[in-house]
Motif scaffolding. Structure first.
Motif, short mmCIF file in Angstrom:
data_model
loop_
_atom_site.label_atom_id
_atom_site.label_comp_id
_atom_site.label_asym_id
_atom_site.label_seq_id
_atom_site.Cartn_x
_atom_site.Cartn_y
_atom_site.Cartn_z
N GLN A 239 0.83 -1.20 0.00
CA GLN A 239 0.00 0.00 0.00
C GLN A 239 0.86 1.25 0.00
O GLN A 239 2.09 1.18 0.17
N ASP B 249 -14.44 5.69 -2.08
CA ASP B 249 -13.98 6.59 -3.14
C ASP B 249 -12.49 6.88 -2.94
O ASP B 249 -12.10 7.47 -1.94
N THR B 250 -11.66 6.44 -3.89
CA THR B 250 -10.21 6.56 -3.74
C THR B 250 -9.79 8.02 -3.79
O THR B 250 -10.18 8.75 -4.70
N SER C 85 -5.32 8.11 -6.78
CA SER C 85 -5.26 6.87 -7.55
C SER C 85 -4.14 6.96 -8.58
O SER C 85 -3.83 8.04 -9.09
N GLN C 86 -3.58 5.80 -8.89
CA GLN C 86 -2.50 5.72 -9.87
C GLN C 86 -2.80 4.57 -10.83
O GLN C 86 -3.31 3.53 -10.41
N THR C 87 -2.42 4.77 -12.08
CA THR C 87 -2.49 3.68 -13.05
C THR C 87 -1.25 3.69 -13.92
O THR C 87 -0.75 4.77 -14.28
N LYS D 187 -1.03 -0.22 -11.84
CA LYS D 187 -0.51 -0.67 -10.56
C LYS D 187 0.84 -1.38 -10.75
O LYS D 187 1.74 -1.28 -9.93
N CYS E 215 -1.60 9.78 -12.46
CA CYS E 215 -2.05 9.99 -11.09
C CYS E 215 -3.18 11.01 -11.07
O CYS E 215 -3.13 12.03 -11.76
N GLN F 261 -6.02 12.90 -8.17
CA GLN F 261 -6.50 13.05 -6.79
C GLN F 261 -7.85 13.79 -6.81
O GLN F 261 -8.03 14.71 -7.59
N GLY G 283 -0.89 7.76 -3.03
CA GLY G 283 -1.55 6.75 -3.84
C GLY G 283 -1.01 5.37 -3.50
O GLY G 283 -0.09 5.23 -2.70
#
Lengths: 113, 114
Positions: A42, B1-2, B5-7, B9, B23, B25, B106
């Motif tokens: 995490q 609700d994040t 977030s990042q993509t 992973k 990224c 926010q 994240g």
């Protein structure tokens, strides 16, 4: 410039025992101090922070830390750990005029059953 | 609700390729960061943006180029990937760019360069 030293890379402790994770900082100016926790796989989240005022700071999950200016320390404590406290703990420092924080190298807390 | 977030992973790629990490926010923060965490868990700041303006640029190779299309997004593009770029990259945000403000991280992007 600020720096932070975490004296232990790993701390094993039995479940329900108390724990102290040590952190010392170096700075020529007044500082803000933080402890962040990173659970496995995490991102980091804030446990607690010291900005000013009372030197004993209480955070989430039963953790607390004490700012000691004379010893330039900010040690993290918990009176009784749980298996869910298994994580990497990062001490961090920022100078009061800085726009970034500097992280220590982390201490892995390993809870023994 | 994040919140941050990042993509993606995970990202596995060959040396020499170019890749991007995104990224976002949804906290309404003004400031966003990129950090690199190496295999020993050492976390080092790379870049920081405040209101789409670059404010921190640590000694990062110029193969790394951040882009902030708006306050809520900060992307990281890496050219000509090298083995040493393998790490976990974290995006973070804070309300303002001061050392006292809490940073929200994240979940990280694990980049492996083969």
């Amino acid at each position: 410039a600020q720096s932070v030293t975490q004296l232990d890379s790993q701390v094993p402790v039995f479940e329900e025992a108390p724990v102290e994770l040590r952190c010392n900082y170096s700075s020529s100016v007044s500082v803000y101090l933080f402890w962040y926790v990173q659970y496995p796989n995490q991102g980091l989240q804030l446990l607690l922070k010291y900005l000013s005022g009372s030197t004993l700071v209480k955070g989430i999950n039963g953790f607390e830390a004490e700012f000691n200016k004379s010893q330039t320390s900010f040690h993290l404590r918990k009176p009784s750990v749980h298996i869910s406290d298994t994580a990497e703990y990062f001490c961090a420092v920022s100078g009061r005029r800085d726009d970034k924080i500097i992280f220590g190298k982390g201490t892995r807390l390993h809870i023994l059953p | 609700d994040t919140a941050v977030s990042q993509t993606p992973k995970y990202l596995v790629t060959q040396m020499g390729n170019d890749k991007s990490i995104k990224c976002e926010q949804n906290l309404g923060h003004d400031t966003m960061y990129w950090y690199k965490q190496d295999s020993k868990k050492f976390l080092k700041i790379m870049f920081s943006y405040n209101n789409k303006e670059l404010i921190i640029n640590e000694t990062v190779p110029n193969r790394f180029s951040p882009k902030s299309p708006d306050k809520a997004h900060l992307n990281l593009h890496i050219n000509s990937l090298e083995l040493g770029d393998s790490a976990v990259y974290f995006c973070a945000s804070s309300q303002v760019p001061t050392g006292s403000d809490t940073q929200y991280f994240g979940p990280g992007t694990r980049l492996t360069v083969l």
